[in-house]
Design a protein around this motif. Sequence first.
Motif, PDB file in Angstrom:
ATOM      1  N   TYR A   1       0.852  -1.152  -0.041  1.00 61.35           N
ATOM      2  CA  TYR A   1      -0.084   0.037  -0.078  1.00 61.35           C
ATOM      3  C   TYR A   1       0.869   1.341   0.092  1.00 61.35           C
ATOM      4  O   TYR A   1       0.302   2.123   0.230  1.00 61.35           O
ATOM      5  N   GLN A   2       2.086   1.123  -0.245  1.00 62.43           N
ATOM      6  CA  GLN A   2       3.076   2.280  -0.028  1.00 62.43           C
ATOM      7  C   GLN A   2       3.287   2.837   1.153  1.00 62.43           C
ATOM      8  O   GLN A   2       3.674   3.853   1.224  1.00 62.43           O
ATOM      9  N   ASP A   3       3.059   2.143   2.300  1.00 67.60           N
ATOM     10  CA  ASP A   3       3.190   2.462   3.648  1.00 67.60           C
ATOM     11  C   ASP A   3       4.693   1.990   3.916  1.00 67.60           C
ATOM     12  O   ASP A   3       4.919   0.759   3.845  1.00 67.60           O
ATOM     13  N   TRP A   4       5.534   2.802   4.857  1.00 63.75           N
ATOM     14  CA  TRP A   4       6.718   2.517   5.067  1.00 63.75           C
ATOM     15  C   TRP A   4       6.835   1.490   6.501  1.00 63.75           C
ATOM     16  O   TRP A   4       5.946   1.491   7.387  1.00 63.75           O
ATOM     17  N   VAL A   5       7.616   0.428   6.347  1.00 59.41           N
ATOM     18  CA  VAL A   5       7.784  -0.316   7.227  1.00 59.41           C
ATOM     19  C   VAL A   5       9.184  -0.702   7.858  1.00 59.41           C
ATOM     20  O   VAL A   5      10.030  -0.620   6.832  1.00 59.41           O
ATOM     21  N   ALA A   6       9.378  -0.529   9.208  1.00 59.04           N
ATOM     22  CA  ALA A   6      10.813  -0.552   9.607  1.00 59.04           C
ATOM     23  C   ALA A   6      11.000  -2.265   9.626  1.00 59.04           C
ATOM     24  O   ALA A   6      10.434  -2.833  10.167  1.00 59.04           O
ATOM     25  N   ASP A   7      12.343  -2.302   9.058  1.00 58.41           N
ATOM     26  CA  ASP A   7      12.791  -3.811   9.153  1.00 58.41           C
ATOM     27  C   ASP A   7      13.593  -3.866  10.679  1.00 58.41           C
ATOM     28  O   ASP A   7      14.480  -2.841  10.651  1.00 58.41           O
ATOM     29  N   LEU A   8      13.230  -4.824  11.517  1.00 60.50           N
ATOM     30  CA  LEU A   8      13.900  -4.856  12.716  1.00 60.50           C
ATOM     31  C   LEU A   8      14.871  -6.090  12.792  1.00 60.50           C
ATOM     32  O   LEU A   8      14.968  -6.770  11.886  1.00 60.50           O
ATOM     33  N   ALA A   9      15.871  -5.764  13.614  1.00 64.14           N
ATOM     34  CA  ALA A   9      16.956  -6.630  13.569  1.00 64.14           C
ATOM     35  C   ALA A   9      16.641  -8.287  13.833  1.00 64.14           C
ATOM     36  O   ALA A   9      17.268  -9.050  13.517  1.00 64.14           O
ATOM     37  N   CYS A  10      15.341  -8.428  14.419  1.00 62.08           N
ATOM     38  CA  CYS A  10      14.949  -9.677  14.751  1.00 62.08           C
ATOM     39  C   CYS A  10      14.452 -10.580  13.357  1.00 62.08           C
ATOM     40  O   CYS A  10      14.102 -11.513  13.430  1.00 62.08           O
TER      41      CYS A  10
ATOM     42  N   PRO B   1      -3.819  13.382  12.539  1.00 61.24           N
ATOM     43  CA  PRO B   1      -3.237  13.573  13.845  1.00 61.24           C
ATOM     44  C   PRO B   1      -3.060  12.252  14.746  1.00 61.24           C
ATOM     45  O   PRO B   1      -2.522  12.489  15.990  1.00 61.24           O
ATOM     46  N   MET B   2      -3.424  11.034  14.359  1.00 60.27           N
ATOM     47  CA  MET B   2      -3.086   9.908  15.044  1.00 60.27           C
ATOM     48  C   MET B   2      -1.790   9.503  15.301  1.00 60.27           C
ATOM     49  O   MET B   2      -1.303   9.179  16.280  1.00 60.27           O
ATOM     50  N   THR B   3      -0.741   9.750  14.111  1.00 60.22           N
ATOM     51  CA  THR B   3       0.400   9.372  14.391  1.00 60.22           C
ATOM     52  C   THR B   3       1.462  10.299  13.661  1.00 60.22           C
ATOM     53  O   THR B   3       1.269  10.463  12.318  1.00 60.22           O
ATOM     54  N   SER B   4       2.498  10.753  14.377  1.00 61.90           N
ATOM     55  CA  SER B   4       3.284  11.950  13.452  1.00 61.90           C
ATOM     56  C   SER B   4       4.616  11.467  13.570  1.00 61.90           C
ATOM     57  O   SER B   4       5.344  11.581  14.507  1.00 61.90           O
ATOM     58  N   ARG B   5       4.906  11.115  12.356  1.00 62.73           N
ATOM     59  CA  ARG B   5       6.337  10.739  12.098  1.00 62.73           C
ATOM     60  C   ARG B   5       6.716  11.215  10.892  1.00 62.73           C
ATOM     61  O   ARG B   5       7.166  10.650   9.868  1.00 62.73           O
ATOM     62  N   PRO B   6       6.876  12.585  10.553  1.00 61.69           N
ATOM     63  CA  PRO B   6       7.357  13.108   9.406  1.00 61.69           C
ATOM     64  C   PRO B   6       8.786  12.784   8.852  1.00 61.69           C
ATOM     65  O   PRO B   6       9.012  12.549   7.762  1.00 61.69           O
ATOM     66  N   TRP B   7       9.567  12.357   9.895  1.00 62.03           N
ATOM     67  CA  TRP B   7      10.788  11.734   9.487  1.00 62.03           C
ATOM     68  C   TRP B   7      10.757  10.676   8.526  1.00 62.03           C
ATOM     69  O   TRP B   7      11.621  10.215   7.766  1.00 62.03           O
ATOM     70  N   VAL B   8       9.796   9.783   8.514  1.00 60.11           N
ATOM     71  CA  VAL B   8       9.465   8.494   7.669  1.00 60.11           C
ATOM     72  C   VAL B   8       9.317   9.061   6.355  1.00 60.11           C
ATOM     73  O   VAL B   8       9.674   8.111   5.108  1.00 60.11           O
ATOM     74  N   LEU B   9       9.070  10.130   5.994  1.00 60.61           N
ATOM     75  CA  LEU B   9       8.654  10.600   4.391  1.00 60.61           C
ATOM     76  C   LEU B   9       9.898  11.018   3.821  1.00 60.61           C
ATOM     77  O   LEU B   9      10.069  10.912   2.370  1.00 60.61           O
ATOM     78  N   THR B  10      11.240  10.929   4.361  1.00 57.89           N
ATOM     79  CA  THR B  10      12.283  11.393   3.539  1.00 57.89           C
ATOM     80  C   THR B  10      13.375  10.400   3.739  1.00 57.89           C
ATOM     81  O   THR B  10      13.522   9.628   4.955  1.00 57.89           O
ATOM     82  N   GLU B  11      14.180  10.030   2.886  1.00 56.55           N
ATOM     83  CA  GLU B  11      15.349   9.169   3.136  1.00 56.55           C
ATOM     84  C   GLU B  11      16.359   9.695   4.363  1.00 56.55           C
ATOM     85  O   GLU B  11      16.703   8.710   4.837  1.00 56.55           O
ATOM     86  N   GLU B  12      16.498  10.955   4.165  1.00 56.28           N
ATOM     87  CA  GLU B  12      17.372  11.386   5.379  1.00 56.28           C
ATOM     88  C   GLU B  12      16.841  11.181   6.701  1.00 56.28           C
ATOM     89  O   GLU B  12      17.349  10.831   7.649  1.00 56.28           O
ATOM     90  N   GLY B  13      15.659  11.224   6.859  1.00 57.10           N
ATOM     91  CA  GLY B  13      14.841  11.210   8.068  1.00 57.10           C
ATOM     92  C   GLY B  13      14.886   9.601   8.480  1.00 57.10           C
ATOM     93  O   GLY B  13      15.115   9.211   9.514  1.00 57.10           O
ATOM     94  N   ARG B  14      14.878   8.680   7.340  1.00 62.30           N
ATOM     95  CA  ARG B  14      14.503   7.289   7.860  1.00 62.30           C
ATOM     96  C   ARG B  14      16.028   6.914   8.258  1.00 62.30           C
ATOM     97  O   ARG B  14      16.301   6.241   9.191  1.00 62.30           O
TER      98      ARG B  14
END
Length: 63
Positions: free
Chosen positions: A13-22, A33-46
């Motif tokens: 769905y083109q949503d970002w998923v964090a890959d975890l070490a596990c 306003p539910m979740t504010s993670r503007p950093w996920v929108l840019t490569e630099e932020g991720r």
Amino acid sequence: MNQPIVGYHLDEYQDWVADLACGHGQHVRHQPPMTSRPWVLTEEGRRAHLGTILNCKKCDGEG
């Protein structure tokens, strides 16, 4: 169980998923306003959040 972010990918769905070490993944959506993670929108932020610890619910048996 706390796990660091080691990478990211987009789901079907083109949503970002964090890959975890596990080996599990966890969505890191920016959906104000539910979740504010503007950093996920840019490569630099991720990239800046690599190593950030997230609680893996799958490792805890909740997912």
